[in-house]
Design an enzyme around this catalytic site. Sequence first.
Site: not given
Ligand code: M6R
Length: 579
Positions: A2, A27, A70, A96-97, A452, A456, A459, A475, A574
Amino acid sequence: MCGIIGYIGEKEANDILISGLEKLEYRGYDSAGVAIAHESQIKINKVKGRVENLKSITIIGNIGIAHTRWATHGKPCQENAHPFVDETNNFAIVHNGIIENYLELKEELSREGVSFSSNTDSEIIVHLIAKNYHDNLKEAVLKTIKKLAGAYAFCVIKKDASEIIGARNGSPLVVGIADSENFLASDVSALIEHTKKVVYLNDFQIAELKKDSCKVYNFDGVEENYEIKEINWTLEKAQKQGYKHFMLKEIFEQPDIIRETMKVPIAIEKNFSRIIMVACGTASYAGLIGKYLIEKLAKIPVTYEIASEFRYKEPLISKEDLVVAISQSGETADTLAAIRLAKEKGAKTLGIINVIDSTIAREVDKVIYTRAGPEIGVASTKAFLSQLMIIYKLAFNLSDQEELLEYIDDIILKIKSILSRSEEIKELAHNYYLSHNFLYIGRNLSFPLALEGALKLKEISYIHAEAYPAGELKHGPIALVSEEMPTLAICPKDAVYPKTFSNIEEIKAREGKVISIATEGDEDIKKISDEVFYVPEVKEIFYPLICCIPLQLFAYHIADFKECDIDKPRNLAKSVTVE
Ligand code: M6R
């Protein structure tokens, strides 16, 4: 997560708050709201969804608070949108929190006859403030925070008051100081168009803002000195510059980002015997690549830790350790907590951070900025590559092999050549965008990349994707292989090539479809793959820098075919400032 913002001054608060919220939307964007105090009344405008939706209503007044959400407790809807008011409409708060003991407090308040309008943890704060108020808002806040457990930053206004109170414990809150007006916000980006003078509140501090003054107190109510910091960076106007999405623009910026990151000086005192990488999500995969690289090149033991697990498993940390936090935002709650724990145990701390002056950047012993510039797309791309670049430089520095940097110019050219073939990846994506599941595999340095690539895809396209070390398939996960479960195999010509090759054969033998990312000139892999995307040949250790590009583009084009909200995927934010 948030984002919260507060304004007190002589101008109309409404537009200032909404424009601030737009900067904080990274956020969270589940709902948004504004509360403004004017002529002894609090007026509220709350909406489900984006900040944009607030713009149809303008509220008059010079004191206000606002929020972009959020969702943690309670689904995203208008009732659960902040700000919340008490039953008499005298007070409004944004938070926020997470208030961890909210159920207990809610029961207590309910027994006293308070009724609630939302399913959130946050709402209890405003009812407690109303209960604790006896002519002094700051005192009511001090009394209220004694009851709260968990992490929070919140702002509160009273309908006829001439102040805003903000409190910080575990979630970021910064004060902006200007002439005849003051601000509170989750981060500087929301304030920077109004002032460059800021005060970063520490945990266990509250700020009392009036139009012409700012006072800071500790949670016992004792006034504390504070330092006004001058911000020396500007908010670049984030624009898509003709790209359909920020994510695509950010993918294409990567050659420039590598060049920029190359300039970052890395001078690390080698006074540690072990490195511990802590991070979350994409940043953690950069850390895992760091583990493989540093151990391989510098022969220093490196432990890789997911920050959210690290902090609660009673980790063994010593004064001989260098704990490296990797974070784009510099605000990720779990990574921040890991760094605090490391400092408590006497370890040295280093941050590889993108956002200047963010909380982690301020708290580590030494910070290296990644210079990726503002990353707007929620899915991290250029920040990831810039983290990798710093990690490569670190590995070269620690192993006294800085001459390896000479290869980077060539890598940049090769990345550009891959980017110029985006259409080729688009065609590939078109063949697979209706799939419901994916496997991603790789070995050695390609394994973190598989993680990674799968992240991608998940998400931004909402397609289920699982990543495994290629050798681990047999396995268990190989049971998933069928015609309906395509596998993306990262199989460049490196030392483990023959092993990954065999693993691809095993998938083909079970009628799985395989898309391989392979090295130009590798004709053999064509025979066992349904599709191949070739990347140029590079020195073995550099494959992650170039193989990540087709993975990003593949996920992007699939999500685009599926018409997903690529820059703001559902359920995500983000900056993850809650545990
Ligand atoms: O701001 P940060 O790099 O600490 O964030 C870490 C993760 O939240 C961030 O990398 C998240 O996994 C992204 N959405 C990946 O694309």
